[in-house]
Design an enzyme around this catalytic site. Sequence first.
Site, PDB file in Angstrom:
ATOM      1  N   LYS A  23       1.305  -1.261   0.366  1.00 30.23           N
ATOM      2  CA  LYS A  23       0.049  -0.347  -0.667  1.00 30.23           C
ATOM      3  C   LYS A  23       0.492   1.609  -0.367  1.00 30.23           C
ATOM      4  O   LYS A  23       0.481   2.451  -0.749  1.00 30.23           O
ATOM      5  CB  LYS A  23      -0.855  -0.577   1.122  1.00 30.23           C
ATOM      6  CG  LYS A  23      -1.936  -0.569   1.616  1.00 30.23           C
ATOM      7  CD  LYS A  23      -3.621  -0.479   2.329  1.00 30.23           C
ATOM      8  CE  LYS A  23      -4.441  -1.918   2.015  1.00 30.23           C
ATOM      9  NZ  LYS A  23      -5.203  -1.132   2.568  1.00 30.23           N
ATOM     10  N   LYS A  75     -10.369  -7.513 -11.932  1.00 29.57           N
ATOM     11  CA  LYS A  75     -11.551  -8.558 -11.333  1.00 29.57           C
ATOM     12  C   LYS A  75     -13.202  -6.599 -11.718  1.00 29.57           C
ATOM     13  O   LYS A  75     -12.611  -5.450 -11.429  1.00 29.57           O
ATOM     14  CB  LYS A  75     -11.559  -8.023 -10.272  1.00 29.57           C
ATOM     15  CG  LYS A  75     -11.229  -6.922  -9.310  1.00 29.57           C
ATOM     16  CD  LYS A  75     -11.087  -7.229  -7.254  1.00 29.57           C
ATOM     17  CE  LYS A  75     -10.559  -5.929  -6.399  1.00 29.57           C
ATOM     18  NZ  LYS A  75     -11.961  -5.150  -6.887  1.00 29.57           N
ATOM     19  N   LYS A  91     -14.986  -0.781  -8.276  1.00 28.57           N
ATOM     20  CA  LYS A  91     -15.578   0.500  -8.258  1.00 28.57           C
ATOM     21  C   LYS A  91     -15.157   1.209  -8.765  1.00 28.57           C
ATOM     22  O   LYS A  91     -15.198   2.548  -9.646  1.00 28.57           O
ATOM     23  CB  LYS A  91     -16.295   0.916  -6.883  1.00 28.57           C
ATOM     24  CG  LYS A  91     -14.844   1.247  -5.841  1.00 28.57           C
ATOM     25  CD  LYS A  91     -15.484   2.557  -4.811  1.00 28.57           C
ATOM     26  CE  LYS A  91     -14.516   2.237  -3.828  1.00 28.57           C
ATOM     27  NZ  LYS A  91     -13.139   0.873  -3.226  1.00 28.57           N
TER      28      LYS A  91
HETATM   29  P1  ATP Z   1     -11.262   0.162  -5.275  1.00 23.55           P
HETATM   30  O1  ATP Z   1     -11.354  -0.707  -6.647  1.00 23.55           O
HETATM   31  O2  ATP Z   1     -10.922   1.176  -4.983  1.00 23.55           O
HETATM   32  O3  ATP Z   1     -10.120  -1.529  -5.332  1.00 23.55           O
HETATM   33  P2  ATP Z   1     -13.352  -2.678  -5.629  1.00 23.55           P
HETATM   34  O4  ATP Z   1     -14.134  -2.929  -6.124  1.00 23.55           O
HETATM   35  O5  ATP Z   1     -11.878  -3.329  -5.128  1.00 23.55           O
HETATM   36  O6  ATP Z   1     -12.435  -0.695  -4.863  1.00 23.55           O
HETATM   37  P3  ATP Z   1     -13.120  -2.723  -2.147  1.00 23.55           P
HETATM   38  O7  ATP Z   1     -13.625  -1.367  -1.716  1.00 23.55           O
HETATM   39  O8  ATP Z   1     -11.077  -2.560  -2.419  1.00 23.55           O
HETATM   40  O9  ATP Z   1     -13.806  -2.791  -3.585  1.00 23.55           O
HETATM   41  O10 ATP Z   1     -13.298  -3.989  -1.511  1.00 23.55           O
HETATM   42  C1  ATP Z   1     -14.398  -4.475  -0.436  1.00 23.55           C
HETATM   43  C2  ATP Z   1     -14.436  -5.617  -0.539  1.00 23.55           C
HETATM   44  O11 ATP Z   1     -15.275  -6.512  -1.950  1.00 23.55           O
HETATM   45  C3  ATP Z   1     -13.631  -6.519  -0.315  1.00 23.55           C
HETATM   46  O12 ATP Z   1     -13.763  -7.433   1.153  1.00 23.55           O
HETATM   47  C4  ATP Z   1     -13.041  -7.142  -1.537  1.00 23.55           C
HETATM   48  O13 ATP Z   1     -12.218  -8.145  -1.280  1.00 23.55           O
HETATM   49  C5  ATP Z   1     -14.487  -7.036  -1.967  1.00 23.55           C
HETATM   50  N1  ATP Z   1     -14.282  -7.104  -3.504  1.00 23.55           N
HETATM   51  C6  ATP Z   1     -14.371  -6.170  -4.120  1.00 23.55           C
HETATM   52  N2  ATP Z   1     -14.733  -6.423  -5.346  1.00 23.55           N
HETATM   53  C7  ATP Z   1     -14.812  -7.572  -5.787  1.00 23.55           C
HETATM   54  C8  ATP Z   1     -14.039  -8.645  -6.527  1.00 23.55           C
HETATM   55  N3  ATP Z   1     -14.492  -8.047  -7.962  1.00 23.55           N
HETATM   56  N4  ATP Z   1     -15.030  -9.908  -6.102  1.00 23.55           N
HETATM   57  C9  ATP Z   1     -15.057 -10.382  -5.110  1.00 23.55           C
HETATM   58  N5  ATP Z   1     -15.187  -9.582  -4.503  1.00 23.55           N
HETATM   59  C10 ATP Z   1     -14.588  -7.915  -4.039  1.00 23.55           C
HETATM   60 MG    MG Z   2     -10.501  -3.169  -4.061  1.00 20.96          MG
END
Ligand code: ATP
Ligand code: MG
Length: 340
Positions: A118, A201, A204
Site C-alpha cells: 500500500k 476484477k 468501483k
Molecule cells: P477499488 O477499485 O477502489 O479497490 P473495489 O471495487 O475493489 O474498490 P474494495 O473497497 O477494494 O472494492 O473492496 C471491498 C470488499 O469487497 C473487499 O472485501 C474485497 O475483497 C471485496 N471485493 C471487491 N471487489 C470484488 C470482486 N470483484 N469480487 C469479489 N470480491 C470483491
Molecule cells: Mg479493491
Amino acid sequence: MSKNKRIVSGIQPTGNLHLGNYLGAIRNWVVMQNEMKEGDDCVFFLADLHAITMPQAPDALAENVRNMAATLLASGIDPKQAIFFAQSDVAAHSEMAWLLNCVARIGWLNRMTQFKEKSGKNREGASVGLYTYPVLQAADVMLYQATHVPVGEDQKQHLELARDIATKFNNDYDEKIFNLPEPIIQKTAARVMSLRNGSSKMSKSDPSDLSRINLTDSNDDIAQKIRKAKTDPDPIPENESGLTDRPEAKNLLGIYSALKGVAINNVLQQFAGQGFGQFKPELAELVVSSVGPIRDKLSTFKDDPAEIDRILLAGAEKAAVIAEETLKKAYQVMGLRRRA
Ligand code: ATP
Ligand code: MG
C-alpha cells in the site's frame, strides 16, 4: 458453558458498492450471522479508523459510512442478531490500539507485506497509521475476545500478528487478558470479474460503468449490462474444463452459481449446449431478483439517515460494554491510572 463462538469482522466503508463487493464480502457476513448458534455472537463494524490511514475527504467518508451501513442492513445484517456499529463510535478501539502499539515490535510490523504494497514507492510519505494498521486490527478483535476472525488470503499475516501481540501481552503481564483468535478461512469467496474484461476484477474504480452491476442499478440497467456483457460464441460446456481460457464465460456462469447457491458443475449441466444468447436472460432474471430487493431496501434506508445513525449508535453502546471490560483490565495490568 461450552465454547461459544464470537466472530469479529470489520469492513472499510466505501461508496458505489457492486455485485463483486456483495458476493465477495457483504454476503459472507449475512451468512455468518444467519449460521450463528445460540450463545454465539457476531461483532461487525465499519472500519472508519482504518479508512483514514489513507487520505479521505471528510464529507465523503461520513457519507460512505452511512452508505455502507445502509448496504449491509439492506443485505440482511440484522442489528438484533449481530452487534453492528462504526469503529470510531467506540473509543476503546483507539485506546487499545495505543496500548498494543507499545507491545508490538517494529521488527514484526516490518514484515507485513500489506504495508509494503500500500505504501509503494512512497514509503517515507505514508502515514504512520498505515504502518500500524495491523495493530489497530489486533485491537479490534482482542477487545471483544474474538474466538474466530474471517480472513481472506491477504489478511492471514495480520491475524498471525494479532496472535503474536496477544501472546506477548499475556506473557509480559503474566495474566491471560486476551483470547487468541482462530482464523476462519473464507470458503471460496466468489471473485467476480468485470463484465467487459474477464481478466480484471469487477471494481468501483473501473471507468466503465458497464463493467459492473452496482447495488443501486435499476432492473433495466441490470438487464442491459448483462445483455452487453462480453462473452464468446461457443456454447456452454458440460464441465469446468470446457471453461479454460474462456474468462468471460466462466465469470457469467460463476455469478449464476454464486447467486443461486449451486455448484458450478450443476449450472453447467443445466445449461450445457446453450449459447449465451439463451443463458443471459436467465442470468439477468436471477441478478434482478437478488439485487432488486437489496436496492429497494437500500433506498429506503438512504432516505432516513437518522435511522442509520440510531442503529449504529445503539450497536456502539452494546459493543462498548464488552470492549470497556477488556480495556480496563489491560490498563490495570499495565499499571496505568485510567479512571473507571
Ligand atoms: P477499488 O477499485 O477502489 O479497490 P473495489 O471495487 O475493489 O474498490 P474494495 O473497497 O477494494 O472494492 O473492496 C471491498 C470488499 O469487497 C473487499 O472485501 C474485497 O475483497 C471485496 N471485493 C471487491 N471487489 C470484488 C470482486 N470483484 N469480487 C469479489 N470480491 C470483491
Ligand atoms: Mg479493491
